[in-house]
Design an enzyme around this catalytic site. Structure first.
Site, short mmCIF file in Angstrom:
data_model
loop_
_atom_site.label_atom_id
_atom_site.label_comp_id
_atom_site.label_asym_id
_atom_site.label_seq_id
_atom_site.Cartn_x
_atom_site.Cartn_y
_atom_site.Cartn_z
N HIS A 163 -15.26 -6.87 9.77
CA HIS A 163 -14.84 -5.47 10.00
C HIS A 163 -13.35 -5.38 10.31
CE1 HIS A 163 -19.19 -4.66 10.47
NE2 HIS A 163 -19.18 -5.80 11.15
N SER A 284 13.52 -3.38 -1.63
CA SER A 284 13.37 -1.93 -1.71
C SER A 284 14.70 -1.34 -2.16
CB SER A 284 12.99 -1.39 -0.33
OG SER A 284 13.38 -0.04 -0.21
N LYS A 290 13.76 -4.83 3.52
CA LYS A 290 12.40 -5.07 3.06
C LYS A 290 12.26 -6.04 1.90
CE LYS A 290 9.39 -1.88 2.75
NZ LYS A 290 8.89 -0.69 2.09
N GLU A 297 0.52 -6.52 -5.03
CA GLU A 297 0.10 -5.12 -5.19
C GLU A 297 -0.28 -4.83 -6.64
OE1 GLU A 297 2.64 -2.58 -2.02
OE2 GLU A 297 3.80 -3.80 -3.38
#
Ligand code: ARG
Length: 466
Positions: A163, A284, A290, A297
């Site tokens: 979970h 980025s 970043k 992804e």
């Protein structure tokens, strides 16, 4: 405007008719993608022509011309000289038409005892077999990367999650080997899909078979097929083998997507468990600090289109009467796209796993600053004769107290433990992350000895797969 009006108008208006036929072409043409079958198409045509010669159906001279011409066409395609003509609809007609230009009338004999229906089914089966073996190999290279990394982290402890909550400690190698197992099943499925594709349709003709004394077994052997199809009507209309490949690819993408998701989470500042190498991240455009995990992804993101190809083809075939229907032309773009996607996704995942840096101390910290030893503490009481449910309640109380006091189990004294149950003794102070993982010494458990054995077995399997 009524239909009859509009058709009258077209009949009287050549420009409108031309637009209409252009539209028809755009809609039905497949050569811009089915040219990817050229290698299989030419190989199958050569085998077919040779068989026609052996069986005395076409004369030897003509066969030689056909085979030579097809060889030239292959060279032209590979060197980029070949002029693809969309007016000729598909790969098959493009090759045949060029063959006429190169060798003249003998070209007309190639299509004896053959139809585009058994031809395209043959080409597609050959292509799918190659795709299966490339996907298989890519999955094996990912498995190899996983095992190599696992080998270095048999003693690296992190929390295992259920979970998305810290549950019990595990070793990183165990976590990685879970993916090894998933991709292992994927390789089995790719091999199975290749086997399903390994049936020769050629010789089925348009759908009823052909009225010539052909030798299908010989063609099968020439092209590397293990068997010939049993029913001509089935052979020209069956696309199960593609569905099987797409199903295998979809599951592999599901597994890849789960792995990618974990890499995204693990590489976040919040987790800091790993960093992905620069090769597989990008900056980025606005936030200079970043590094985005783009490859992970995109693996996750591209999963959808592979599922789409599977659902698309299942839907395409569901209402088709026997035998060949043009709907079946819709099988190829999804097949090609899914094969390209799953192969590059497997390769990228392998690269990401090999190149990533593991922050073992962050992992350990996450395990230490948690209550992942709760089950072991309860199990300790079970060892003293307490029923598990009672032990569970005692430890749940203990952890609530710890949370309220802002401390972990590690900061409790024996006296604190004994307040929860007087059956606790010195031994409870010896429960550690190491003792917890070592205790799970069952087949399939996270005990480092078990994991080492699993890795050894995996390496043996990979060596045999080479
Ligand atoms: N381009 C067609 C396909 O991919 C080849 C077979 C065409 N057969 C026909 N009868 N029109 O399915």
């Amino acid at each position: 405007m009524t239909d009859s009006n509009s058709s009258d108008k077209n009949n009287n208006d050549p420009a409108a008719a031309a637009r209409g036929s252009q539209l028809a072409n755009d809609f039905t043409v497949s050569v811009h993608y089915d040219r990817r079958l050229y290698h299989e198409d030419i190989a199958a045509s050569i085998a077919h022509a040779r068989m026609l010669g052996r069986q005395g159906i076409v004369e030897g001279d003509d066969v030689e011309k056909i085979v030579d011409g097809l060889g030239k066409i292959r060279d032209e395609i590979e060197s980029g000289e070949f002029e693809w003509n969309p007016d000729l609809e598909d790969i098959h007609m493009n090759v045949e038409s060029r063959l006429y230009e190169l060798i003249g009338d003998a070209a007309g004999r190639l299509h004896t005892a053959r139809s585009r229906n058994d031809q395209v089914a043959t080409d597609t089966r050959m292509w799918t077999q190659t795709a299966c073996s490339r996907a298989f190999e890519a999955a094996v290279s990912l498995q190899t990367a996983l095992v190599d990394l696992a080998e270095q982290h048999v003693d690296t402890i992190l929390p295992g999650y259920t979970h998305m909550q810290r549950g019990q400690p595990v070793v990183l190698a165990h976590h990685l080997m879970a993916y090894f197992e998933m991709f292992d099943r994927d390789t089995t499925r790719f091999a199975q899909a290749a086997e399903s594709a390994d049936v020769l349709p050629l010789g089925s003709g348009a759908m009823a078979g052909v009225p010539y004394p052909i030798d299908r077994e010989w063609v099968a052997e020439e092209l590397g097929f293990s068997e010939v199809s049993h029913n001509s009507m089935d052979a020209v209309s069956d696309r199960d083998f593609i569905v099987e490949f797409l199903a295998a690819a979809s599951l592999a993408m599901a597994h890849l997507s789960r792995l990618a998701e974990e890499l995204v989470i693990w590489s976040s500042d919040e987790f800091g468990f790993i960093s992905i190498s620069d090769e597989y991240t990008s900056g980025s455009s606005i936030m200079p600090q970043k590094r985005n995990p783009d490859f992970a992804e995109l693996i996750r993101g591209k999963t959808g289109r592979v599922y789409g190809s599977l659902i698309g083809l299942l839907t395409t075939i569901k209402g088709l009467p026997l035998t060949y229907n043009r709907d079946l032309q819709e099988d190829k773009e999804g097949l090609f796209d899914a094969a390209d996607t799953v192969i590059i996704a497997l390769e990228s995942a392998a690269g990401m796993i090999s190149g990533m840096t593991v922050n073992a101390s962050r992992m350990r910290q996450a395990a230490e600053k948690s209550f992942v030893l709760a089950t072991d503490i309860a199990d300790y009481l079970v060892g003293k004769g307490v029923p598990f449910r009672e032990a569970y309640i005692a430890v749940a109380d203990l952890s609530k107290q710890c949370i309220a006091a802002g401390i972990g189990f590690g900061e409790l004294s024996l006296a604190d433990f004994r307040k929860a149950s007087d059956l606790f003794d010195e031994g409870v102070m010896k429960i550690t992350l190491e003792s917890a993982v070592a205790a799970r010494n069952v087949p399939g458990g996270t005990a480092p000895d078990r994991v080492r054995a699993a890795i050894a077995e995996a390496k043996q399997m990979l060596a045999e797969a080479q």
